[in-house]
Structure formats: structure tokens, C-alpha cells
Design an enzyme around this catalytic site. Structure first.
Site, PDB file in Angstrom:
ATOM      1  N   GLU A   1      59.585   8.752   2.131  1.00 42.17           N
ATOM      2  CA  GLU A   1      58.591   9.766   1.810  1.00 42.17           C
ATOM      3  C   GLU A   1      58.756  10.963   2.735  1.00 42.17           C
ATOM      4  OE1 GLU A   1      53.783  10.533   1.568  1.00 42.17           O
ATOM      5  OE2 GLU A   1      54.612   9.228   3.123  1.00 42.17           O
ATOM      6  N   ASP A  50      56.857   4.897   4.080  1.00 44.21           N
ATOM      7  CA  ASP A  50      55.763   5.858   4.226  1.00 44.21           C
ATOM      8  C   ASP A  50      56.031   6.823   5.385  1.00 44.21           C
ATOM      9  OD1 ASP A  50      53.016   6.738   3.610  1.00 44.21           O
ATOM     10  OD2 ASP A  50      52.555   5.923   5.583  1.00 44.21           O
TER      11      ASP A  50
END
Length: 448
Positions: free
Chosen positions: A205, A168
């Protein structure tokens, strides 16, 4: 249970990991071979990016045993299971942070960024429930990655045996002011993952320009929002209702013609290696964005988008529910349950298109391993080739009807998707592609 009203991060719908295992037959019929889970650790929000622990699976999801059962079920089909980890921050209820916040002398203090004068701390985008991790800390690197019992290693091992991690906000990891540890951290995490599971994936990401963060022995690839998602959205955008772009582009999702779309795709592809590009996820939306059906407005344009997803280089990723035609205007609005109990609400035509396109991808070596060559572009049309030494396919994508396209120098081809007649060169060696639209069609080129 339901939390604080519609489209908030505090809605809880009651899903659990055994429920995912119960629906693997649907994924089998769809034709996929990898399952990616958003975070499964305990947290206060429905998205769980505010982890209160990395040591256990949230009991609401069924706990550690449920993840092990799901992993067994996924691996029994020969598929892969990917987890989701936050390397940039924890939740403010995480035991590392509560220890750090309660005692300035605690060893956990160095894991975060504290202003010792005020006691305040750095957080993700100023969201105080997401305190930022300090990768200048050797202790953080040990706990997160290098220790034999680190969280990065533990979940890659049996009985869970995750096949890799999606990281993330990887673009923010290790970056704060003068601190610039991002590439160092990426290499560290990849080394640890490879030591633990040599075949595991480490996917980053990036919501913006990712090109400076790949190809440094770090992330295998990225979520290609800027080089695929955003261009496809802007090409197939339908209607005039405001639609915000979650990437932060001023003016929301704008409508663009093919030249601008190709320029964007080619620019981002040219600045990373082919290896990183094909390992990157091509996606039409995610749990952080609007759904593709809402962006494009109808099933016909969604089929064009899904066709590009299935035939462009890279790893195609389907956000759960897109294949049913689900809608949503933003991340929270798109994080709704799958309507398993209402199959009459499904768009079965869209589901059939996704199944056929995934089968096409899996059945054509050129779509999995071939190069990319653009053949024709006009404001409403894209035509490209995917080629290997053993054969190739020709792809036509139209967002609207336009003049037929005439292309010289191509061999004959049989239709592989879209139902149009075979390609037959005329006496001048020219093939004519139909002008109807929106449409998505593919031809398998025959040996010359």
C-alpha cells in the site's frame, strides 16, 4: 453490535468469514478470481489494523478454522486468497507492545521506538493505539519474517495457504527520522514469501508517490492510487459538493480535463517498470476512500470508470459493493455491510455492466497482456489501443457528449462492449467514433 455512533472505527456489524464463503457464488457470477481480505487478526476496531495478535484469527470472525474453511472454498474454485498484514505497526494491545511498555528490560522493547527518558513511544501518525515497529531490530525481523514459525510464513502454509499479502502502509514501514530500512525490509519480506510460497504475491500500500519504492526486488507492485484512482476521480468528478481526497490533496477531489489526467497517469507509469505496473492494483476506491459512485455521481459515469478499470494495464480490483452502486463519502462511510437482504436496493444495471466488463477483460488477451497506446484525447474523451502481436482492441471513454472522433490508420473492428456498430474505415481509411456520452465502448480490431 454497534459501538460509538455513525462512521467511527468502532462499529461492528457481525460479519464473519463463513459468511464470505457463503457469498462466493456472487463473486463467481461477477467473474472475479481472487479474494482479498482486510485484516482478520483480533483487534479493537472494525478495520483491525490495530492487531492485538498475529497468532490467531479473531474469534468474532470465526477463528482459525473459519479462515481455513474459506481458503478451502476459494481454492476449490481455482481462485486465490490474499491476506492483509501491518508491517509498520501493531495495536497497543498486542502482547509484544504490552510486554515492551510494562518492562524497559523486556526483549520486546527493541521492537518499537521508545523515548527512554519519558517512556513515550512512536506511533503511526501520532495515533497512540498504533505503536510503530522498529525494523532496525533483528528480533523483529526474526519474529515477523525469517523464523520458521514467523507470522509471515505461518499463514501462507496449510491449512490457510494464503496466496500472498497486501502490506498496509508499506511506504512508512522502516522509515523514521534517519532510519531508512524500507527497501531492505521489502526485499526481506519478498525473499521470505518466495521461500514459503514461490507463487505468492507481495503487494504494497502506498497512498502517495510509490515510484521510488518499486523495482528493487521488493514489493511486486502497489495500490496505484496516485497513478490511476486519483486521475480517474478527477476526470469523472461530478457535482459541486465538497468531497475530500483521502490522499491528502489540498482542496479535495478537483475536476480536471484529460490533458492533466493523462500527464498524471503517464508520469507515474513511466517511473516504474512495466512488470511492477501490471502487478499493481488499479482500483476505483477502497475501504480507505469514498466510493466511486459518490465521486462520479451516477451510473453512467461509474460505467465509464469501471470500463477504464477493466481495460487499462494493471490488475483491476473491485471494492466489494461497488458493483451494486453503493455509496460512501469516506473510508468509514464506505465500510458498510453488503445489502444481501435487500436485493431490490441493488443497481442491477451497474451489476450487469461490471459482469460484462470483467468478462471482456478475461476474454480479450490484449486487455490482459497487451501494451498501451494513446490514440486521441480531448477534454471529455480518451481513446487508446491495447495491442499484442496477435490482435488488439480500441477503447473509447467519454465523460460527456462531444464531437465524433475521426481516426486514420485503423482496421475495421467489431463491437465488443457498448453496443455501437462495427468500425468501418471510409474511402480515406478513416474510422469515426460516435460522439454520445457519457459512454464506454470497445471494439475488437479485425486482421487487416
Amino acid at each position: 453490535m454497534i459501538g460509538r455512533g455513525p462512521e467511527t472505527p468502532y462499529q461492528f456489524y457481525g460479519g464473519y468469514l463463513d459468511g464470505v464463503a457463503e457469498r462466493l457464488d456472487h463473486l463467481d457470477r461477477l467473474g472475479v478470481n481472487t479474494v482479498y481480505l482486510t485484516p482478520v487478526f483480533p483487534a479493537r476496531s472494525n478495520h483491525r489494523y490495530d492487531a492485538s495478535s498475529f497468532d490467531t484469527v479473531d474469534p468474532l470472525l470465526g477463528g482459525d478454522a473459519a479462515l481455513a474453511r474459506l481458503a478451502d472454498a476459494v481454492h476449490a474454485r481455482g481462485w486465490r486468497l490474499l491476506g492483509d498484514i501491518t508491517s509498520n505497526h501493531t495495536g497497543d494491545a498486542h502482547r509484544w507492545f504490552t510486554a515492551a511498555a510494562s518492562d524497559a528490560r523486556a526483549p520486546e522493547r527493541e521492537l518499537y521506538y521508545f523515548d527512554e527518558a519519558s517512556g513515550d513511544y512512536e506511533s503511526w501518525n501520532g495515533v497512540k493505539s498504533l505503536p510503530k515497529l522498529n525494523w532496525g531490530s533483528a528480533e523483529l525481523r526474526r519474529r515477523f519474517a525469517t523464523a520458521e514459525d514467523s507470522l509471515l510464513r505461518r499463514w501462507l502454509r496449510p491449512p490457510y495457504a494464503l496466496d500472498g499479502w497486501r502490506v498496509d502502509v508499506a511506504n512508512m514501514t522502516g522509515r523514521r527520522g534517519a532510519d531508512a530500512y524500507t527497501h531492505e525490509v521489502a526485499r526481506l519480506l519478498r525473499r521470505v514469501v518466495a521461500e514459503t510460497r514461490p507463487d505468492a504475491l507481495l503487494l504494497a500500500e502506498h497512498g502517495h508517490d510509490h515510484t521510488g519504492d518499486l523495482d528493487r526486488d521488493g514489493w511486486h507492485g502497489t495500490m496505484n492510487y496516485v497513478g490511476f484512482t486519483d486521475p480517474v476521480w478527477s476526470w469523472l468528478r461530478h457535482g459541486d459538493d465538497p468531497l475530500p481526497n483521502f490522499l491528502g490533496t489540498p482542496g479535495g477531489v478537483r475536476r480536471r480535463d484529460t490533458d492533466a489526467v493523462l500527464a498524471t497517469m503517464n508520469a507515474y507509469r513511466s517511473l516504474v517498470s512495466w512488470r511492477s505496473y501490471v502487478h499493481s492494483w488499479q482500483l476505483l476506491g477502497s475501504h480507505d476512500s469514498a466510493r466511486i459512485r459518490t465521486v462520479v455521481g451516477d451510473a453512467a459515469r461509474q460505467e465509464v470508470a469501471a470500463g477504464l478499470l477493466a481495460t487499462m494495464p494493471g490488475t483491476p480490483v473491485i471494492f466489494a459493493g461497488d458493483e451494486l452502486g453503493l455509496t460512501g463519502t469516506n473510508g468509514e462511510g464506505s465500510r458498510t455491510p453488503m445489502p444481501w437482504h435487500r436485493p431490490e436496493s441493488w443497481d442491477h444495471g451497474t451489476l450487469g455492466a461490471y459482469r460484462a466488463l470483467v468478462a471482456l477483460r478475461r476474454g480479450e488477451p490484449a486487455l490482459r497482456h497487451g501494451g498501451l497506446r494513446w490514440v486521441h484525447a480531448d477534454p471529455d474523451t480518451l481513446v487508446f489501443l491495447r495491442e499484442t502481436p496477435d490482435g488488439g482492441v480500441l477503447v473509447l471513454a467519454r465523460r460527456a457528449a462531444a464531437d465524433p472522433v475521426r481516426i486514420a490508420g485503423l482496421p475495421a473492428g467489431e463491437n465488443a462492449y457498448g453496443g455501437e456498430p462495427a468500425l468501418r474505415p471510409d474511402a480515406d481509411g478513416v474510422v469515426t467514433l460516435p460522439g454520445d456520452g457519457p459512454t464506454f465502448q470497445v471494439w475488437r480490431l479485425l486482421p487487416g
